[in-house]
Design a protein around this motif. Sequence first.
Motif, short mmCIF file in Angstrom:
data_model
loop_
_atom_site.label_atom_id
_atom_site.label_comp_id
_atom_site.label_asym_id
_atom_site.label_seq_id
_atom_site.Cartn_x
_atom_site.Cartn_y
_atom_site.Cartn_z
N GLY A 1 0.80 -1.22 0.00
CA GLY A 1 0.00 0.00 0.00
C GLY A 1 0.83 1.27 0.00
N ALA B 1 -4.83 0.87 -4.46
CA ALA B 1 -6.01 0.87 -5.33
C ALA B 1 -5.58 0.89 -6.79
CB ALA B 1 -6.90 2.07 -5.01
N GLY C 1 -3.69 0.86 1.80
CA GLY C 1 -4.31 0.10 0.71
C GLY C 1 -3.70 0.52 -0.62
N TYR D 1 -4.75 5.33 0.89
CA TYR D 1 -4.62 4.50 -0.32
C TYR D 1 -3.60 5.13 -1.25
CZ TYR D 1 -9.23 2.53 0.97
OH TYR D 1 -10.27 1.94 1.61
#
Length: 385
Positions: free
Chosen positions: A95, A124, A122, A166
């Motif tokens: 991440g 994405a 995270g 993210y």
Amino acid sequence: MDHTFLHWPFFEDRHRDLAAALDDWAGTELRHVDHADTDTACRDLVARLGQGGWLRHTGAAEGEALDVRSLCLIRETLARHDGLADFAFAMQGLGMGAVSLFGSASQREWLARTRAGRAIAGFALTEPGAGSDVAATATTARRDGGDWVLDGEKTYISNGGIADIYTIIARTGEAPGAKGLSAFLLPADTPGLEVAARIEVMAPHPLAHLRLTGVRLPADALIGQAGGGFRIAMSVLDVFRATVGAAALGFARRALDEALVRVQRPRADGGTLARLQMVQGHLADMALKVDAAALLVYRAAWTKDRGAPRVSREAAMAKLYATEAAQQVVDLAVQLHGGDGVKTGEIVESLYREVRALRIYEGASDVQRVVIARAVLEAAEGTGR
């Protein structure tokens, strides 16, 4: 477990010390994690890993390189003990990989938090129409004054719904295809970012479908340069792809250990399954696949740590072979357990569900074959063959 691989020339004393310390810590600390609620368990695991000091390996100090051998050893060890613990560790690294490799001083403040276990990260990247084909990314980021405005959807995002921050890849349009992508740092509380749906999978992990509608980010949310998103994403995967193989290796080692215990258990007739030649053949195949996977995984990690700018070929080989081999090792362990192998709550049953996704994420197995083939062809062309 067989620890003799730690004496291979890929490793230094610090790696052996790391593996031994983590094995001891995991054997004690991970027993206390309640897996009844996946989100809560992940938050707990991130906190524990941070407090234990293990998450410091998920990011490097500015100007330094990540130690990929340490990352692989940690993922292998955690996966052998607890698949969700491996997931929690891995996502802190993946991440924030773009920030660790390319981030500014202000962006690295987030890295300090994720390395301490005080924030969850995270990555994405995947979209409904763009999985392994990153160049097909459709999420857009357009300039509006001094800001960026993002619109689009991301899916199968690990830590979706529980992440605090993210890294997101979006199309900024400097050029067609892969050359028109950029990377951004996106705080989870940014207006316009919506967790559209949580995704349930056969091995429980926090996954979500994210929707971005007019998400406004300041100029300093851009990681690196505009148009450099594809290179950033590939650089991150170049580091972390081999660690997926390491996680698969951890699952495979645990499966082999469980199978060895099972086949040596006394039977009603006073014998054991281990005396049967067919069973011995299965054990031999399992041990062979484990060692071959380990050699490929740690070759890739060692090559990267030795300063190779790219290890796409080595990392692809490691991920492809280790994940495919682990699936076969786990399947044999289930077979050797008989009916108990598919009973809910059995370790090998859990491993069977955990290992399957590794052949898909961070580049599916067929994508790894393409990467390897291209590298082999380029090398052949370069030598005039």
